[in-house]
Design an enzyme around this catalytic site. Structure first.
Site, mmCIF file in Angstrom:
data_model
loop_
_atom_site.group_PDB
_atom_site.id
_atom_site.type_symbol
_atom_site.label_atom_id
_atom_site.label_comp_id
_atom_site.label_asym_id
_atom_site.label_seq_id
_atom_site.Cartn_x
_atom_site.Cartn_y
_atom_site.Cartn_z
ATOM 1 N N SER A 140 0.843 -1.197 0.000
ATOM 2 C CA SER A 140 0.000 0.000 0.000
ATOM 3 C C SER A 140 0.878 1.245 0.000
ATOM 4 C CB SER A 140 -0.887 0.001 1.253
ATOM 5 O OG SER A 140 -1.546 1.246 1.439
ATOM 6 N N TYR A 153 -3.383 -0.424 10.008
ATOM 7 C CA TYR A 153 -3.281 -0.824 8.607
ATOM 8 C C TYR A 153 -1.919 -0.450 8.035
ATOM 9 C CZ TYR A 153 -4.443 -0.981 3.605
ATOM 10 O OH TYR A 153 -4.459 -1.246 2.255
#
Length: 248
Positions: A140, A153
């Site tokens: 990500s 996250y």
């Protein structure tokens, strides 16, 4: 050597293959000729996605190492081998870091890092024995930069980047290539609520040099490339697919 992506005869497993970027990866691998198995926890979602994509559905909780091992064993029993693993299963639970609870932290890391590692381990053992394999992890932008309210996250995706590089170094001589993709902002089931916030959308459009968020299918080509023989001398790479956001 042909410069087209040809995966005929290859067996691929895509975790989280029923939705979002995982589904985009599934579509790309099927289009390139691979036999694809998709896995996740929701049987109905998997079956529908598999039918639409021309893939095979097998339910599995990737956060359970025993279940991951059993899944890989089933694929090998049915198909004879496993050549490609795409770790696309992911979870993001947003929250104020002053109030964030240990249960949510553990849930995020159970799938995003723990599950990814043990699925890679199970698949990697088969690939090692065959002398060839491709593992593609979905990291990500949050692997690279700090973002508020998604610290769990972000830390898990930073872990994905390090797992990718560590396994690439450790497994380099076995014939296994391990790479990752760092997507930017994409409109998927996971991020859909954010796209109803006009202020947030405008901020993204201003941040991304290409002026828009990505479409899931725009990740598929990168996944297929990293799964193909065209990338046989690439390992430990983390490819940004973000419309230029991290370059800005």
């Amino acid at each position: 050597m042909s410069l087209s992506i040809d995966l005929k005869g290859r067996i691929a497993l895509v975790t989280g293959g029923g939705t979002g970027l995982g589904r985009a990866g599934t579509n790309a691998l099927v289009a390139a000729g691979a036999t694809v198995v998709i896995t996740g926890r929701r049987h109905d979602v998997l079956e529908q996605a598999a039918q639409e994509a021309g893939a095979q559905a097998m339910v599995c909780d990737v956060s359970d190492p025993d279940a991951a091992k059993a899944l890989v064993e089933r694929i090998v029993a049915e198909h004879g081998r496993l050549d490609i693993l795409v770790n696309a299963a992911g979870l993001n639970i947003r929250g104020d870091s002053f109030e964030y609870g240990p249960e949510d932290w553990d849930r995020v890391h159970a799938i995003n890092t723990r599950g990814l590692f043990f699925m890679s381990q199970a698949a990697g053992r088969v690939m090692r024995d065959n002398g060839y394999g491709k593992i593609v992890n979905i990291a990500s932008m949050a692997s690279e930069i700090g973002m508020p309210f998604i610290v769990a996250y972000g830390s898990s995706k930073g872990g994905v980047k390090q797992i990718t590089q560590g396994l690439a170094v450790e497994w380099g001589k076995t014939g296994i290539r391990v790479n990752a993709i760092e997507p930017g902002w994409f409109r998927t089931e996971l991020t859909e609520p954010l796209f109803h916030n006009k202020e947030w959308v405008a901020k993204v459009e201003n941040r991304v040099p290409m002026g828009r968020a990505g479409k899931p299918e725009e990740v598929g080509g990168a996944i297929a490339f990293l799964a193909s023989p065209l990338s046989d001398y690439i390992t430990g790479a983390v490819i940004k697919v973000d419309g230029g956001a991290l370059a800005a």
